[in-house]
Design a protein around this motif. Structure first.
Motif, PDB file in Angstrom:
ATOM      1  N   UNK A 191      -2.560   5.428   1.349  1.00 21.50           N
ATOM      2  CA  UNK A 191      -2.193   5.042  -0.013  1.00 21.50           C
ATOM      3  C   UNK A 191      -3.263   4.139  -0.636  1.00 21.50           C
ATOM      4  N   UNK A 192      -3.754   3.186   0.171  1.00 16.71           N
ATOM      5  CA  UNK A 192      -4.737   2.221  -0.333  1.00 16.71           C
ATOM      6  C   UNK A 192      -6.068   2.901  -0.630  1.00 16.71           C
ATOM      7  N   UNK A 193      -6.507   3.770   0.282  1.00 15.07           N
ATOM      8  CA  UNK A 193      -7.773   4.499   0.076  1.00 15.07           C
ATOM      9  C   UNK A 193      -7.682   5.357  -1.191  1.00 15.07           C
ATOM     10  N   UNK A 194      -6.538   6.011  -1.362  1.00 21.86           N
ATOM     11  CA  UNK A 194      -6.334   6.860  -2.538  1.00 21.86           C
ATOM     12  C   UNK A 194      -6.354   6.027  -3.817  1.00 21.86           C
ATOM     13  N   UNK A 195      -5.713   4.859  -3.768  1.00 25.21           N
ATOM     14  CA  UNK A 195      -5.650   3.986  -4.940  1.00 25.21           C
ATOM     15  C   UNK A 195      -7.045   3.476  -5.324  1.00 25.21           C
ATOM     16  N   UNK A 196      -7.829   3.074  -4.302  1.00 24.78           N
ATOM     17  CA  UNK A 196      -9.183   2.547  -4.556  1.00 24.78           C
ATOM     18  C   UNK A 196     -10.068   3.629  -5.161  1.00 24.78           C
ATOM     19  N   UNK A 197      -9.904   4.864  -4.668  1.00 21.25           N
ATOM     20  CA  UNK A 197     -10.656   5.994  -5.222  1.00 21.25           C
ATOM     21  C   UNK A 197     -12.117   6.006  -4.795  1.00 21.25           C
ATOM     22  N   UNK A 198     -12.863   6.935  -5.371  1.00 22.08           N
ATOM     23  CA  UNK A 198     -14.291   7.080  -5.043  1.00 22.08           C
ATOM     24  C   UNK A 198     -15.122   7.028  -6.321  1.00 22.08           C
ATOM     25  N   UNK A 199     -16.356   6.579  -6.283  1.00 22.48           N
ATOM     26  CA  UNK A 199     -17.009   6.002  -5.108  1.00 22.48           C
ATOM     27  C   UNK A 199     -16.505   4.585  -4.832  1.00 22.48           C
ATOM     28  N   UNK A 200     -16.344   4.272  -3.538  1.00 27.94           N
ATOM     29  CA  UNK A 200     -15.942   2.919  -3.128  1.00 27.94           C
ATOM     30  C   UNK A 200     -17.128   1.976  -3.249  1.00 27.94           C
ATOM     31  N   UNK A 201     -16.848   0.690  -3.398  1.00 26.97           N
ATOM     32  CA  UNK A 201     -17.939  -0.286  -3.343  1.00 26.97           C
ATOM     33  C   UNK A 201     -18.415  -0.367  -1.894  1.00 26.97           C
ATOM     34  N   UNK A 202     -19.589  -0.899  -1.711  1.00 26.82           N
ATOM     35  CA  UNK A 202     -20.179  -1.030  -0.382  1.00 26.82           C
ATOM     36  C   UNK A 202     -19.242  -1.801   0.554  1.00 26.82           C
ATOM     37  N   UNK A 203     -18.752  -2.980   0.085  1.00 29.50           N
ATOM     38  CA  UNK A 203     -17.902  -3.838   0.919  1.00 29.50           C
ATOM     39  C   UNK A 203     -16.569  -3.171   1.255  1.00 29.50           C
ATOM     40  N   UNK A 204     -15.985  -2.498   0.260  1.00 33.91           N
ATOM     41  CA  UNK A 204     -14.699  -1.829   0.459  1.00 33.91           C
ATOM     42  C   UNK A 204     -14.825  -0.717   1.502  1.00 33.91           C
ATOM     43  N   UNK A 205     -15.931  -0.009   1.449  1.00 32.44           N
ATOM     44  CA  UNK A 205     -16.185   1.072   2.395  1.00 32.44           C
ATOM     45  C   UNK A 205     -16.305   0.534   3.823  1.00 32.44           C
ATOM     46  N   UNK A 206     -17.052  -0.563   3.959  1.00 30.63           N
ATOM     47  CA  UNK A 206     -17.233  -1.191   5.282  1.00 30.63           C
ATOM     48  C   UNK A 206     -15.887  -1.676   5.821  1.00 30.63           C
ATOM     49  N   UNK A 207     -15.096  -2.343   4.947  1.00 33.30           N
ATOM     50  CA  UNK A 207     -13.806  -2.905   5.370  1.00 33.30           C
ATOM     51  C   UNK A 207     -12.851  -1.809   5.836  1.00 33.30           C
ATOM     52  N   UNK A 208     -12.722  -0.739   5.049  1.00 35.13           N
ATOM     53  CA  UNK A 208     -11.799   0.344   5.420  1.00 35.13           C
ATOM     54  C   UNK A 208     -12.282   1.054   6.688  1.00 35.13           C
ATOM     55  N   UNK A 209     -13.604   1.196   6.836  1.00 28.06           N
ATOM     56  CA  UNK A 209     -14.168   1.833   8.050  1.00 28.06           C
ATOM     57  C   UNK A 209     -13.881   0.996   9.290  1.00 28.06           C
ATOM     58  N   UNK A 210     -13.988  -0.327   9.146  1.00 28.19           N
ATOM     59  CA  UNK A 210     -13.737  -1.227  10.289  1.00 28.19           C
ATOM     60  C   UNK A 210     -12.289  -1.096  10.757  1.00 28.19           C
TER      61      UNK A 210
END
Length: 527
Positions: free
Chosen positions: A382-401
């Motif tokens: 749900x959160x990934x969908x809400x954030x959408x694309x392209x993600x910011x650099x930090x958001x991408x790192x955080x969700x990947x972690x």
């Protein structure tokens, strides 16, 4: 911690419910804000509250003066040192709160269908016929048929300590009401709430401003709880005041939503504030009872998607006088966690309750059980969908972690941060394991003295679900190539081992900056 995770959608063996809960160093990932007051201000009781799981201490300036709260805060500092448990400080403003003044402090008994006059003449003595109030504009604000609630501390819905009044007539500055129920009000002060009526008083009163610029500055408060926040402009004005106080420019503002106006302007307030407190005490009066859960779910979802901490109040009222919560309250706490709360705020339960330590401990245990069945996978998507694309650099790192930590069944995520933003972003994705937020201090100078930043950032993560801060030693590099390997990472791993969240052969996900790049790596611990 992560291995026993079930989802509520999965079939749960009934016998497994009877298995005893395992104790953990962290009582729960959900944080607990405790209000310190008459029953919870000694060093011993505060130390008990910290050990039970309190991570933020709230100082409510509706009660007592700055000297009283200062004594309590000094006791908190002693308790923090003795228990080695970090604790943040929250100052709660009075705001445009209407109060009934009872100078005699004698209990007042009101009869059903009796007439009661609310008057701004504070020299009158409070009685079952006359209640003096602290506001002279009430007669201009209300009309016949309006609803007014008066409660001992706050209208609770309990018919014995709260009274429901209906405006019968406005006569000059006085408001004559009919009492709809019998009740006994005790103590020096009662809260008065006019349902769905705008009260023309500033959100930050002169008294609030004075307390913030003196007591707040002196104690470098971590959080300002802005009572009766009605518009985004209220938050902006509070921010201006904090910035003008110098030392408080880093203090975070948590907007308290407690009436219809705040609800109407919720989106703009959320954008401006650092976090939200859903004050269900007053809000539950403005809203019909059947609408309260809708507001809770909608508001928590918005806070979660914005990555801003959400705090919920009024969950175990009955524990003010009892050692166990009601079944409904225990379920309410669990639902707050499942709905996405970062923290639970305890008010009267710890301020004047008979069992402050036991209340914190009970709420922590319920939170912990609810976290085990929190549907992280659904929340993540749900959160990934809400954030959408392209993600910011930090958001991408955080969700990947977070995704990596769940895939490899890591026992903990370690995040190196200086502002705290990266760690908060990781927590936004609600990992099932604790996040150790290692705050790297930054050296600043004003040409007269050197100082390290970082303490604010570390303490402010104490209100975010799943975040557990440690302040790094600025002399240790984040990465080390020397043979001694005396790096911050090693210190963090040692801290995790001592805390009991990391053991041999565990996997740990580390999120850190190397040069200009952010890196997520997985390490497996040896013996």
């Amino acid at each position: 911690m992560h291995s026993s995770h079930l989802l509520l959608e999965e079939p749960i063996r009934m016998t497994s419910i009877l298995e005893p809960s395992k104790s953990s160093f962290f009582p729960a990932l959900t944080k607990i804000v405790g209000t310190l007051g008459p029953k919870s201000r000694s060093v011993e009781v505060i130390a008990g509250c910290l050990k039970a799981g309190m991570s933020v201490a709230r100082f409510d300036f509706s009660w007592c003066d700055a000297d009283y709260h200062q004594e309590t805060l000094e006791n908190l500092k002693i308790a923090v040192k003795s228990t080695k448990k970090l604790c943040a400080v929250m100052l709660d403003t009075v705001g445009p709160e209407l109060q009934v003044i009872n100078k005699t402090e004698k209990a007042i008994s009101l009869k059903a269908d009796g007439l009661v006059t609310l008057t701004p003449s504070q020299d009158q003595e409070a009685s079952s016929e006359v209640l003096p109030i602290n506001f002279d504009g009430l007669a201009k604000a209300v009309k016949k048929g309006d609803t007014i609630f008066v409660g001992q501390y706050l209208f609770t819905g309990s018919e014995t300590t709260s009274v429901w009044l209906e405006v019968e007539e406005v006569k000059g500055d006085d408001v004559i009401c009919i009492s709809r129920n019998a009740a006994t009000l005790g103590g020096p002060l009662f809260t008065l709430h006019v349902s769905q009526v705008h009260i023309d008083m500033p959100t930050l009163t002169e008294k609030d401003k004075e307390v913030i610029s003196t007591w707040g500055v002196q104690n470098k408060i971590d959080f300002l709880s802005l009572s009766y926040c009605r518009h985004a402009e209220d938050v902006r004005q509070a921010r201006e005041l904090l910035n003008s106080c110098g030392d408080l420019s880093q203090t975070q503002i948590f907007a308290k939503i407690e009436n219809e106006e705040g609800l109407t302007h919720f989106d703009e307030i959320l954008q401006e504030a650092d976090g939200i407190i859903l004050s269900r005490g007053n809000l539950g009066i403005d809203l019909p009872p059947e609408k309260v859960f809708l507001f809770q779910k909608a508001a928590l979802y918005k806070c979660n998607m914005a990555g801003k901490p959400a705090v919920l109040t009024r969950v175990v009222d009955s524990m003010t006088d009892n050692l166990r919560p009601t079944r409904a309250e225990a379920t309410d706490v669990a639902n707050a966690v499942l709905d996405g709360s970062d923290a639970i705020l305890l008010g009267a339960e710890t301020l004047r309750g008979l069992y402050p330590v036991e209340t914190i401990s009970t709420v922590g245990r319920i939170c912990c059980e609810a976290e085990k069945v929190f549907n992280q996978d659904l929340f993540f998507k749900k959160t990934v969908k809400y954030v959408g694309e392209p993600m910011t650099h930090l958001e991408s790192i955080a969700s990947s972690a977070v995704r990596a930590a769940i895939k490899v069944k890591a026992s903990v995520i370690i995040c190196f941060t200086s502002s705290g933003r990266a760690a908060r972003l990781i927590a936004k994705y609600r990992p099932t394991m604790p996040v150790l937020s290692v705050v790297i201090p930054r050296l600043t100078t004003n040409q007269l003295k050197w100082s390290f930043s970082g303490a604010f950032e570390a303490r402010q993560s104490l209100i975010v679900r799943g975040l557990f801060p440690m302040l790094a030693d600025p002399r240790h590099p984040a990465e080390s190539t020397s043979a001694t390997n005396e790096s911050v990472l090693k210190v963090a791993l040692d801290h995790g081992e001592q805390a009991g969240v990391i053991k041999s052969h565990d996997r740990v996900v580390v999120c850190q900056k190397v040069g200009d790049a952010s890196v997520v790596k997985i390490i497996e611990l040896e013996d």
